[in-house]
Design an enzyme around this catalytic site. Structure first.
Site, short mmCIF file in Angstrom:
data_model
loop_
_atom_site.label_atom_id
_atom_site.label_comp_id
_atom_site.label_asym_id
_atom_site.label_seq_id
_atom_site.Cartn_x
_atom_site.Cartn_y
_atom_site.Cartn_z
N ASP A 207 0.83 -1.20 0.00
CA ASP A 207 0.00 0.00 0.00
C ASP A 207 0.87 1.26 0.00
OD1 ASP A 207 -2.74 1.28 0.52
OD2 ASP A 207 -1.55 2.04 2.20
N GLU A 249 13.41 -15.74 -1.19
CA GLU A 249 13.61 -16.91 -0.33
C GLU A 249 12.40 -17.85 -0.39
OE1 GLU A 249 14.47 -15.92 3.73
OE2 GLU A 249 15.76 -14.23 3.16
#
Length: 532
Positions: A207, A249
């Protein structure tokens, strides 16, 4: 449970995905208390699978006092009790994944709620004070704000505390801005990312992604001064490069909410070691005009090409006027500054254009976002003034109707209480009297409905070569007609002119947003997918 054809590219699914935005509070009410919840979402997962979407983007579902619809987060590791529990969120993620639907969560890094533990500690004078922006005021007695910055919701971006100091909030006073120059802020957000990736989410929507970093001097705003004191500052890119390492990851992806007029600056966020995608606001705000739409499409694709990122196409979301209403107005663009009460709308015209726009957006290269209820053709609702909750309305002094009109709870079953949203309590926002006519159950049985159009279009998009990420070539066309080819002989035509358009020769009609005329031509405000 509904079954669907598997996605063609599982590893970079996000490059061609159809992503459905769930505003939990208004999606489906599982316990009948008037507020949408995760039990309601779980019950409607088969509906979403039948619609054919690849992923769900959840607007913030975290613990929050709801001063700004959940974008004031008190605890990122807890689900708001009105929506359910963390265990239920994990079930939503897992059950959706069993249906081939991934989950994207919403992170709000610019600010927290004034109920967040950091803020409460900061108010007591603890070391957490360094995690926010506190300043002495100007004037003889500190009675003036530290600078002239304005809140995104209107009014000053500063509020004075009883001890005399002021604090910064680019949004509501209940949303104090974080100090992203402090390493603890960066570490906490990377830990939050890991927390949700470890629970199975496939991506994160960021956001207000361009607002985090502030000029440490906090100077007054000067129009045209470069760099801006709090928008699109260069130090942001180091933050997102670090975030990208976390995402990599887990194989996660990012989509940034980046409102920037400068295409070169916009593209920097999409470099290979930063964000994967960003929302395309120029297309969302573009008027229903062939020339301007083509320019928006060309500029969007040009912005993304140098960094190899896919474009995203959005017609509306939880912040903007619903598509069928906007397209039925004299001004078919979108600008927060032009929202006023009582704007006349021709809903039949707006719906016809929205159907055409759906096929246009789904045919363009890249990913598409669908806001809940868009597939039902819901209009913007008129909310009685005494029921409006949006702080944008109140910060405007009551002149802006706010964003609640696009957040009204969905209609599911025409004959059920509250149109099937919930069974016991009135919804948190009132539904218009004609809401049952838009119910998903009714539309599912009507082959000419907006829901049937979306289902058919998404199914064709998923199973027909040529859609999704890839090349686009404009074709010769009459004034007011958009016509472009994808690969594999796929062509999209959209007629925005008053003159019926001839379909491409030697083509087979795959789908149209409305009926062709008696001569097999494409009428005004109608789109068609063709196979050459």
């Amino acid at each position: 449970m509904a079954q669907r054809t598997p996605a063609r590219t599982p590893h970079d699914w996000w490059r061609s995905a159809v992503i459905y935005q769930v505003y939990v509070r208004s999606f489906a009410d599982g316990d009948g208390d008037g507020t949408g919840d995760l039990a309601g979402v779980r019950a409607r997962l088969p509906y979403l699978a039948e619609l054919g979407v690849d992923a769900l983007w959840f607007s913030p579902w975290y613990q929050s006092p709801m001063k700004d619809g959940g974008y004031d987060v008190a605890d990122y590791r807890a689900i708001d009790p009105a929506f359910g529990t963390l265990a239920e969120a994990e079930k939503v993620i897992a059950e959706a994944r069993e249906l081939g639907i991934r989950t994207i969560v919403d992170i709000v890094p610019n600010h927290v709620s004034d109920q967040h533990p950091w803020w409460r500690a900061a108010l007591t004078g603890g070391p957490e004070r360094e995690l926010f922006h506190f300043r002495a005021g100007r004037g003889d007695h500190g009675e003036l704000p530290p600078n002239d910055w304005k809140s995104e919701f209107g009014g000053p971006a500063w509020t004075r505390l009883p001890d005399g100091d002021w604090y910064l909030h680019l949004f509501a006073p209940e949303q104090p801005d974080l100090n992203w120059a402090h390493p603890a802020v960066r570490q906490e957000h990377e830990d939050i990312l890991r927390f949700w990736f470890e629970r199975g989410v496939a991506g994160v929507r960021i956001d207000s992604a361009a607002l985090l970093a502030k000029d440490p001097r906090l100077p007054d705003f000067v129009e045209g001064r470069d760099p801006h004191p709090y928008v699109d500052r260069d130090e942001l890119h180091d933050v997102y490069r670090s975030w990208r390492g976390v995402a990599d990851e887990y194989g996660g992806v990012f989509v940034g909410e980046v409102w920037l007029p400068d295409s070169e600056r916009f593209a920097r966020y999409l470099r290979p070691d930063e964000l994967h995608t960003a929302f395309n606001f120029s297309f969302l705000a573009c008027p229903w005009d062939a020339r301007r739409l083509r320019t928006s499409i060309d500029e969007t694709l040009a912005e993304h090409a140098p960094v190899g990122a896919p474009a995203t196409w959005v017609l509306c979301n939880h912040d903007v006027t619903r598509t069928v209403t906007r397209y039925g107005r004299a001004d078919t663009g979108f600008d927060f500054a032009t929202k006023v009460f009582g704007t006349p709308t021709d809903l039949a015209l707006g719906t016809r254009r929205a159907r055409a726009a759906a096929l246009l957006s789904l045919a363009l290269p890249g990913a598409v976002y669908v806001y809940q209820g868009e597939e039902l053709g819901l209009p913007e609702a008129d909310i009685p003034r005494d029921r409006i909750e949006d702080p944008m309305h109140f910060r405007s002094g009551g002149t802006d109707p706010g964003r609640d009109g696009c957040r009204v709870p969905l209609p599911w079953v025409a004959e059920a209480p509250y149109a099937g949203f919930g069974s016991r309590e009135e919804p948190w926002l009132p539904q218009p009297a004609d809401w049952p006519a838009y119910a998903a159950g009714l539309q599912a049985e009507d082959p000419g409905s907006m829901l049937s159009l979306y289902r058919q279009a998404i199914r064709i998009r998923r199973t027909t070569p040529g859609f999704g990420d890839g090349a686009l070539t404009w074709l010769p066309s009459a004034d007011g007609v958009l016509a472009f080819a994808r690969t594999e002989g796929l062509v999209c035509m959209v007629n925005l002119s008053e003159t019926p358009a001839e379909l491409h020769r030697d083509s087979r009609l795959l789908l149209s947003s409305g009926p062709l005329d008696d001569h097999g031509r494409l009428p005004q405000d109608t789109a068609a997918w063709l196979l050459i």
